[in-house]
Design a protein around this motif. Structure first.
Motif, PDB file in Angstrom:
ATOM      1  N   ILE A   1      -8.564  -4.991  -0.733  1.00  0.00           N
ATOM      2  CA  ILE A   1      -7.101  -5.036  -0.746  1.00  0.00           C
ATOM      3  C   ILE A   1      -6.598  -4.290   0.486  1.00  0.00           C
ATOM      4  O   ILE A   1      -6.771  -3.080   0.606  1.00  0.00           O
ATOM      5  CB  ILE A   1      -6.529  -4.379  -2.014  1.00  0.00           C
ATOM      6  CG1 ILE A   1      -7.103  -5.042  -3.274  1.00  0.00           C
ATOM      7  CG2 ILE A   1      -5.011  -4.426  -2.010  1.00  0.00           C
ATOM      8  CD1 ILE A   1      -6.757  -4.315  -4.559  1.00  0.00           C
ATOM      9  N   GLU A   2      -6.006  -5.023   1.412  1.00  0.00           N
ATOM     10  CA  GLU A   2      -5.507  -4.410   2.642  1.00  0.00           C
ATOM     11  C   GLU A   2      -4.287  -3.537   2.327  1.00  0.00           C
ATOM     12  O   GLU A   2      -3.388  -3.947   1.599  1.00  0.00           O
ATOM     13  CB  GLU A   2      -5.125  -5.500   3.650  1.00  0.00           C
ATOM     14  CG  GLU A   2      -4.854  -4.980   5.051  1.00  0.00           C
ATOM     15  CD  GLU A   2      -6.093  -4.408   5.705  1.00  0.00           C
ATOM     16  OE1 GLU A   2      -5.951  -3.400   6.418  1.00  0.00           O
ATOM     17  OE2 GLU A   2      -7.191  -4.954   5.499  1.00  0.00           O
ATOM     18  N   ILE A   3      -4.293  -2.333   2.879  1.00  0.00           N
ATOM     19  CA  ILE A   3      -3.202  -1.392   2.634  1.00  0.00           C
ATOM     20  C   ILE A   3      -2.286  -1.337   3.859  1.00  0.00           C
ATOM     21  O   ILE A   3      -2.765  -1.080   4.977  1.00  0.00           O
ATOM     22  CB  ILE A   3      -3.749   0.023   2.339  1.00  0.00           C
ATOM     23  CG1 ILE A   3      -4.682  -0.020   1.136  1.00  0.00           C
ATOM     24  CG2 ILE A   3      -2.616   1.020   2.103  1.00  0.00           C
ATOM     25  CD1 ILE A   3      -4.014  -0.469  -0.141  1.00  0.00           C
ATOM     26  N   PRO A   4      -0.979  -1.589   3.694  1.00  0.00           N
ATOM     27  CA  PRO A   4      -0.049  -1.487   4.830  1.00  0.00           C
ATOM     28  C   PRO A   4      -0.091  -0.089   5.438  1.00  0.00           C
ATOM     29  O   PRO A   4      -0.369   0.893   4.751  1.00  0.00           O
ATOM     30  CB  PRO A   4       1.319  -1.763   4.186  1.00  0.00           C
ATOM     31  CG  PRO A   4       1.008  -2.518   2.931  1.00  0.00           C
ATOM     32  CD  PRO A   4      -0.306  -1.987   2.453  1.00  0.00           C
ATOM     33  N   GLU A   5       0.203  -0.003   6.744  1.00  0.00           N
ATOM     34  CA  GLU A   5       0.105   1.265   7.463  1.00  0.00           C
ATOM     35  C   GLU A   5       0.941   2.359   6.819  1.00  0.00           C
ATOM     36  O   GLU A   5       0.506   3.513   6.705  1.00  0.00           O
ATOM     37  CB  GLU A   5       0.528   1.068   8.926  1.00  0.00           C
ATOM     38  CG  GLU A   5       0.212   2.259   9.821  1.00  0.00           C
ATOM     39  CD  GLU A   5      -1.274   2.593   9.858  1.00  0.00           C
ATOM     40  OE1 GLU A   5      -1.597   3.795   9.952  1.00  0.00           O
ATOM     41  OE2 GLU A   5      -2.102   1.667   9.794  1.00  0.00           O
ATOM     42  N   GLN A   6       2.158   2.030   6.388  1.00  0.00           N
ATOM     43  CA  GLN A   6       3.020   3.038   5.773  1.00  0.00           C
ATOM     44  C   GLN A   6       2.409   3.563   4.479  1.00  0.00           C
ATOM     45  O   GLN A   6       2.486   4.762   4.175  1.00  0.00           O
ATOM     46  CB  GLN A   6       4.416   2.451   5.497  1.00  0.00           C
ATOM     47  CG  GLN A   6       5.443   3.486   5.032  1.00  0.00           C
ATOM     48  CD  GLN A   6       5.583   4.669   5.992  1.00  0.00           C
ATOM     49  OE1 GLN A   6       5.607   4.497   7.217  1.00  0.00           O
ATOM     50  NE2 GLN A   6       5.653   5.872   5.437  1.00  0.00           N
ATOM     51  N   ASP A   7       1.791   2.665   3.713  1.00  0.00           N
ATOM     52  CA  ASP A   7       1.149   3.090   2.471  1.00  0.00           C
ATOM     53  C   ASP A   7      -0.078   3.955   2.769  1.00  0.00           C
ATOM     54  O   ASP A   7      -0.396   4.875   2.012  1.00  0.00           O
ATOM     55  CB  ASP A   7       0.744   1.874   1.637  1.00  0.00           C
ATOM     56  CG  ASP A   7       1.951   1.185   0.998  1.00  0.00           C
ATOM     57  OD1 ASP A   7       3.015   1.839   0.913  1.00  0.00           O
ATOM     58  OD2 ASP A   7       1.832   0.026   0.594  1.00  0.00           O
ATOM     59  N   ARG A   8      -0.767   3.661   3.884  1.00  0.00           N
ATOM     60  CA  ARG A   8      -1.910   4.492   4.276  1.00  0.00           C
ATOM     61  C   ARG A   8      -1.461   5.925   4.531  1.00  0.00           C
ATOM     62  O   ARG A   8      -2.126   6.886   4.122  1.00  0.00           O
ATOM     63  CB  ARG A   8      -2.580   3.925   5.532  1.00  0.00           C
ATOM     64  CG  ARG A   8      -3.451   2.718   5.274  1.00  0.00           C
ATOM     65  CD  ARG A   8      -4.068   2.189   6.563  1.00  0.00           C
ATOM     66  NE  ARG A   8      -4.975   1.093   6.267  1.00  0.00           N
ATOM     67  CZ  ARG A   8      -6.282   1.216   6.050  1.00  0.00           C
ATOM     68  NH1 ARG A   8      -6.834   2.414   6.105  1.00  0.00           N
ATOM     69  NH2 ARG A   8      -7.027   0.174   5.780  1.00  0.00           N
ATOM     70  N   LEU A   9      -0.323   6.073   5.203  1.00  0.00           N
ATOM     71  CA  LEU A   9       0.205   7.415   5.460  1.00  0.00           C
ATOM     72  C   LEU A   9       0.541   8.117   4.149  1.00  0.00           C
ATOM     73  O   LEU A   9       0.311   9.315   3.993  1.00  0.00           O
ATOM     74  CB  LEU A   9       1.452   7.327   6.347  1.00  0.00           C
ATOM     75  CG  LEU A   9       1.199   6.945   7.805  1.00  0.00           C
ATOM     76  CD1 LEU A   9       2.522   6.741   8.543  1.00  0.00           C
ATOM     77  CD2 LEU A   9       0.365   8.010   8.499  1.00  0.00           C
ATOM     78  N   GLU A  10       1.058   7.349   3.189  1.00  0.00           N
ATOM     79  CA  GLU A  10       1.381   7.923   1.877  1.00  0.00           C
ATOM     80  C   GLU A  10       0.104   8.413   1.186  1.00  0.00           C
ATOM     81  O   GLU A  10       0.075   9.519   0.619  1.00  0.00           O
ATOM     82  CB  GLU A  10       2.074   6.872   1.001  1.00  0.00           C
ATOM     83  CG  GLU A  10       2.411   7.392  -0.390  1.00  0.00           C
ATOM     84  CD  GLU A  10       2.887   6.296  -1.328  1.00  0.00           C
ATOM     85  OE1 GLU A  10       3.078   6.592  -2.533  1.00  0.00           O
ATOM     86  OE2 GLU A  10       3.046   5.144  -0.880  1.00  0.00           O
TER      87      GLU A  10
END
Length: 359
Positions: free
Chosen positions: A305-314
């Motif tokens: 499941i690819e995680i959007p960059e903003q969610d990665r920061l979260e």
């Protein structure tokens, strides 16, 4: 006058001990010269009648991959004139108790469990500690360096070696659980000997379900829980596809890179002897990782499941807050967290934590 005289008489002995110890830890010297110094310092000589009992935790016992890798390490240890008997255990908790009782001279266990014996090396497996494998490699190189030798002893135990176990990811039975907010109300496995996990899971609104490290995969596979943290290398051997089917997935962001750690009884294994074993473990890094990589490659791409960059920061901020909390509670070693942050920033100086360090 007797005390100063006694002190003067002991100074040459102390100086000799110091010189021998320097030889043991001097990696520029030939191996045999270092071994000779270790034997002179500790009094340990090759003894065909003395066998060290090393207990190995592998949930598949004698036929498992961890036990097979341990056998490879055994061959390297034999070059130091040390007889080693490898004994498999399918229960990590029973093996740990046998180490404490002296039935085992040393025991190979998960880094999570090793934290009970050495908080510094046990923090290597901290949440989000190493996003990349190369960072773990550098850390294990530092742990095998003689300059870290004093850190390897804690109380009655000594860390004899640390091996990489690969990346651990979050497995979910529903692909929609791709953010922390969506984990609210879901059932998440937590380990029975690690109470901090339950508090963290409850903190994001999920329901912690206690299990041991052996039963946890089966609970995910049978639908008892919705979320499981597990090593990618365990996908096939633990049959985790059963829990993922039909609509599950694997968060494409390492939760951590795990370790296996060999913990010895310091009264049996001097730190000077353990140093050679630590170096042998690190020398086996590439061999072990090649096995891990082969297992990780068996995970089909469709599950990730690819995680959007903003969610990665979260996720990264959440993991940092968890580390800080566990440091304040005395669960994580602050010194190791600082080392991990420096290694992460060495790899990527643009990280938020590099300009405003809190670890």
């Amino acid at each position: 006058m007797a005390l100063p005289l006694l002190l003067c008489l002991s100074l040459p002995a102390l100086a000799n001990e110091s010189a021998l110890r320097e030889q043991v830890y001097d990696q520029s010297l030939p191996l045999q010269e270092r071994i000779d110094a270790m034997q002179a310092l500790t009094g340990l000589e090759p003894d065909p009648n003395r066998t060290y009992r090393v207990c190995i935790w592998d949930i598949f016992g004698r036929s498992g991959p961890i036990f097979a890798a341990a056998q490879d390490q055994r061959r390297k240890i034999l070059q130091y004139g040390i007889n080693v008997e490898m004994v498999p255990y399918t229960s990590e908790s029973i093996m740990v108790e046998e180490l404490k009782s002296g039935t085992c001279d040393a025991a190979l266990m998960s880094g999570l469990r090793a934290r009970l014996f050495n908080k510094y090396t046990g923090t290597l497996d901290s949440i989000g500690g190493f996003p990349e494998r190369a960072q773990m490699r550098l850390a294990l190189q530092l742990m095998a360096d003689p300059r870290s030798a004093d850190r390897m002893v804690s109380g009655d135990y000594v860390v004899m070696g640390i091996a990489p176990g690969g990346a651990a990811h979050v497995f979910v039975n529903d692909r929609s659980i791709n953010t922390l907010a969506k984990a609210s109300g879901k059932r998440v496995v937590v380990l029975d000997y690690d109470p901090t996990q339950a508090r963290m899971i409850a903190g994001v609104g999920a329901t912690p379900v206690v299990a041991d490290i052996v039963n946890a995969p089966n609970m995910f596979n049978t639908g008892v829980v919705d979320v499981l943290a597990a090593p990618l290398a365990g996908y096939e051997v633990l049959e985790l596809h059963k829990g993922l089917e039909p609509n599950g997935g694997i968060i494409d962001l390492p939760l951590t890179h795990i370790t296996m750690q060999l913990i010895g009884r310091a009264e049996v294994v001097p730190n000077e002897l353990a140093q050679f074993v630590r170096e042998a473990f690190y020398q086996g890094f590439d061999e072990i990782i090649s096995r891990v990589t082969m297992e990780e490659a068996k995970v089909p791409e469709k599950w990730f499941i690819e995680i959007p960059e903003q969610d990665r920061l979260e996720y990264e901020r959440m993991m940092q807050q968890a580390r800080l909390q566990l440091r304040e509670e005395g669960y994580y070693s602050g010194d190791m967290l600082t080392l991990q942050r420096k290694i992460r920033c060495r790899a990527d100086g643009s990280r938020e934590e590099c300009t405003h360090p809190v670890e």
